[in-house]
Design an enzyme around this catalytic site. Structure first.
Site, mmCIF file in Angstrom:
data_model
loop_
_atom_site.group_PDB
_atom_site.id
_atom_site.type_symbol
_atom_site.label_atom_id
_atom_site.label_comp_id
_atom_site.label_asym_id
_atom_site.label_seq_id
_atom_site.Cartn_x
_atom_site.Cartn_y
_atom_site.Cartn_z
ATOM 1 N N THR A 1 0.817 -1.209 0.000
ATOM 2 C CA THR A 1 0.000 0.000 0.000
ATOM 3 C C THR A 1 0.855 1.265 0.000
ATOM 4 O O THR A 1 2.056 1.222 0.212
ATOM 5 C CB THR A 1 -0.920 0.013 1.233
ATOM 6 N N ASP A 2 0.185 2.413 -0.217
ATOM 7 C CA ASP A 2 0.866 3.714 -0.249
ATOM 8 C C ASP A 2 0.853 4.374 1.121
ATOM 9 O O ASP A 2 0.788 5.591 1.218
ATOM 10 C CB ASP A 2 0.167 4.662 -1.224
ATOM 11 N N SER B 1 1.275 8.563 4.986
ATOM 12 C CA SER B 1 0.648 8.474 3.679
ATOM 13 C C SER B 1 1.721 8.833 2.677
ATOM 14 O O SER B 1 2.230 9.941 2.689
ATOM 15 C CB SER B 1 -0.519 9.450 3.597
ATOM 16 N N ARG B 2 2.098 7.876 1.849
ATOM 17 C CA ARG B 2 3.237 8.133 0.963
ATOM 18 C C ARG B 2 2.882 9.081 -0.160
ATOM 19 O O ARG B 2 3.748 9.630 -0.806
ATOM 20 C CB ARG B 2 3.752 6.807 0.387
ATOM 21 N N VAL B 3 1.591 9.260 -0.405
ATOM 22 C CA VAL B 3 1.201 10.217 -1.433
ATOM 23 C C VAL B 3 1.309 11.624 -0.853
ATOM 24 O O VAL B 3 1.636 12.579 -1.523
ATOM 25 C CB VAL B 3 -0.210 9.904 -1.937
#
Lengths: 509, 130
Positions: free
Chosen positions: A336-337, A362-364
């Site tokens: 997941t991101d 949250s990598r975004v």
């Protein structure tokens, strides 16, 4: 209608009806048990092909071996006996898709289980589909507002992102996603909630809650209960994803919740072991990682040339005693991101949602936030991090310098601000107002225990007195100097109406 | 490595094919002795079945079951066999089966394929249509 007419149309129909000689491929069941069947023959069956066992029982060919096929049986396997014939259908397993499924509760085969009649859709989507390719995609740039302050501010989720929600049992994982679904009202997002191995009573409660809050108007529930065969549990998230993909292909935004993938992994392990696939770590089959990654890769944000739709995935993983380094949690974390950690310690301390803001990421990141939120959230993250460090340290000593005391004072208020009740999603503009007040010290003179009622009343006050300010922020999605001045004025004018503020000289003492 | 019955059957076929007709009896005797030595006489039945499949495959023979409501005459059988031989491009080995349930027409079965032209199948289709 006359008798003659009826007879005429009947003869017409009979003339048109041509029964041709049928050519079929058949095999024979030579072993059956626990939801799986071994079939001899059917040499040209495809992997994942639907097989017809007769009596409306279908199966899916999963193992293609030299002399036989290993298949899972969908539905009642007791009706399948050794020696019975199996027909191949030449079709991959499909589920019905379309507008008609919105507001319904379906099983993983797309058959309604809510007693509201059958569904007749024109289109069917295969449950297994190759994920959108690179050229069809685009970066995540639109926020998916969850309505949860802690998430929208610090761990923003974008449309097309995959964000894992992970935590022990009873830490509010499902509550978080239900709040998110409720908050999509009017946001033009179609939601699909996939319940995998959940108690039927829980599913019913969720559907009732969604209905009561008007969220079923844009939500589909795919339910494979705890008593459903493992084959259906295994198919459920793929079916939910296929239903979501239809809307994504229509250029719409879709949110799919998989609740939860740990039970899905267990169901797949059961199927794989019965099919005699070699067990690996924790007895999961070797392709369990591939199973989850190909499911979650189907979450995407398509670019304009491909309709511009999106499919956001919120998988849930249940950990045992907070062990996030077990096999399935680490797998899904890496796919997941980002992840949202829920901790039972925080939950019992009364910090709800029990999000561990230090471990959640949250990598975004901030590309999925409106500018106004970015401005207030950057400081929030920093202050919270400093607070956590100092709070742990300050437990041992009482003699603290002024700066440290202030930091802790501020942090305690921020923690209060991020608390939020269930089924109480907050609109993003109100979130900006609350967080702006908190990070800029406007709450420093509010007693800690009064922070929550203060914010609730402030929101109400702003809805009537500060409508213009809020709609300005909503329209521009930004917080400029003017907007900031207006917010300060709004907070100051509201403060005059409350009587529990602590005077600044008391504060210093 | 453990040998499968298929591999054993294949080996027997190859041995028989390469040997002179007179020596075949000897080959079979040797083969039975080998089965005994390997302690797999119990698998003889499976080996024989695999040998038949192997033989049919190598010689281009297709065993076909024809099912009808009443017994077929010799000419009818020959006609069916001839027709199938030309479409499948194989030698046909016909087995007849009589089952009155079909009412009329015939049902052919070879390999995994079933060609159903019986009245019973048509009735079944009609029922599904309704």
């Amino acid at each position: 209608m006359h008798k003659q007419q009826i007879i005429e149309s009947l003869t017409q129909q009979l003339k048109q009806y041509q029964s041709s000689v049928t050519v079929e491929k058949v095999g024979t069941v030579f072993e059956v048990g626990d939801g799986i069947a071994k079939i001899s023959g059917l040499a040209d069956a495809m992997a994942g092909e639907m097989l017809d066992f007769g009596n409306n029982v279908f199966g899916v060919a999963l193992n293609l071996e030299e002399d036989f096929i290993g298949a899972i049986i969908l539905g009642d396997y007791q009706a399948v006996a050794e020696g019975s014939t199996v027909k191949s259908t030449g079709r991959i397993l499909e589920v019905p898709v379309g507008e008609q499924i919105i507001g319904r509760v379906l099983n993983p085969l797309g058959i309604p289980v809510d007693g509201k009649g059958t569904i007749s859709t024109e289109k069917f989507y295969p449950i297994e589909k190759i994920a959108p390719r690179v050229i069809t995609r685009q970066g995540v740039n639109t926020p998916l507002q969850t309505g949860v302050k802690a998430i929208d501010a610090m761990i923003p989720i974008g449309r097309g992102q995959r964000e894992l929600i992970i935590g022990d049992r009873q830490t509010g994982k499902t509550a978080l996603v239900i709040d998110t679904i409720i908050n999509q009202k009017g946001a033009d997002v179609i939601c699909i909630y996939v319940a995998i191995g959940q108690k039927e009573s829980k599913t019913v409660r969720i559907v009732a809650e969604l209905t009561a809050r008007g969220a079923m108007e844009y939500t589909t529930v795919v339910a494979a209960g705890a008593s459903a065969p493992a084959s259906l549990l295994y198919l459920a998230p793929f079916a939910g994803c296929a239903m979501g993909e239809y809307f994504m292909d229509q250029g719409k935004d879709v949110l799919v919740v998989y609740d939860d993938l740990s039970k899905h992994a267990v169901a797949y392990r059961e199927v794989a072991l019965l099919l005699r696939r070699p067990p690996g770590r924790e007895a999961y089959p070797g392709d369990i990682f591939y199973l989850h990654s190909r499911l979650l890769e189907r979450a995407a944000r398509l670019n304009k040339n491909y309709g511009g739709g999106s499919l956001t995935a919120l998988p849930i993983i249940e950990t045992q005693a907070g062990d996030i380094s077990a096999y399935i949690p680490t797998n899904v974390i890496s796919i997941t991101d980002g992840q949202i950690f829920l901790e039972s310690d925080l939950f019992y301390q009364g910090i709800r949602p029990a999000i561990n803001t230090g471990l959640s990421v949250s990598r975004v990141g901030s590309s999925a936030q409106i500018k106004a939120m970015k401005k207030v959230a950057g400081r929030l993250k920093l202050e919270m991090a400093q607070y956590r460090e100092l709070a742990a340290f300050a437990q041992f000593g009482s003699d603290l310098d002024e700066a440290t005391r202030k930091q802790i004072h501020r942090g305690a208020r921020l923690t209060e601000v991020l608390k939020q009740g269930q089924y109480e999603p907050v609109p993003v503009t109100i979130q900006v107002l609350m967080l702006y007040a908190a990070v800029n010290g406007h709450l420093d003179d509010v007693p800690t225990e009064k922070v929550q009622p203060f914010l609730a009343d402030l929101a109400e006050y702003a809805a009537t007195q500060g409508q213009r300010t809020l709609s300005n922020i909503a329209a521009r999605k930004d917080l400029d100097a003017d907007g900031e001045r207006e917010l300060i004025a709004l907070i100051a004018s509201y403060k005059q109406t409350v009587d529990y503020l602590v005077k600044s000289e008391q504060l210093a003492a | 490595m453990k040998l499968t019955t298929k591999q054993i059957a294949r080996a027997l076929y190859d041995a028989l094919k390469d040997s002179a007709p007179a020596a075949r009896q000897q080959v079979i005797e040797n083969f039975v002795r080998l089965l005994h030595e390997l302690h797999i006489v119990s698998k003889a039945e499976k080996i024989i079945a695999d040998f038949v499949t192997c033989y049919n495959e190598a010689e281009g023979i297709e065993p076909v079951t024809v099912e009808t409501a009443s017994a077929l005459s010799a000419t009818e059988q020959a006609e069916i066999a001839g027709q199938l031989a030309s479409t499948l491009n194989k030698k046909i080995e016909l087995t007849q089966l009589v089952s009155p349930l079909l009412i009329g027409g015939l049902r052919l079965r070879y390999g995994d394929t079933v060609i159903d032209g019986s009245i019973e199948a048509r009735l079944r289709q009609l029922r599904q249509l309704a």
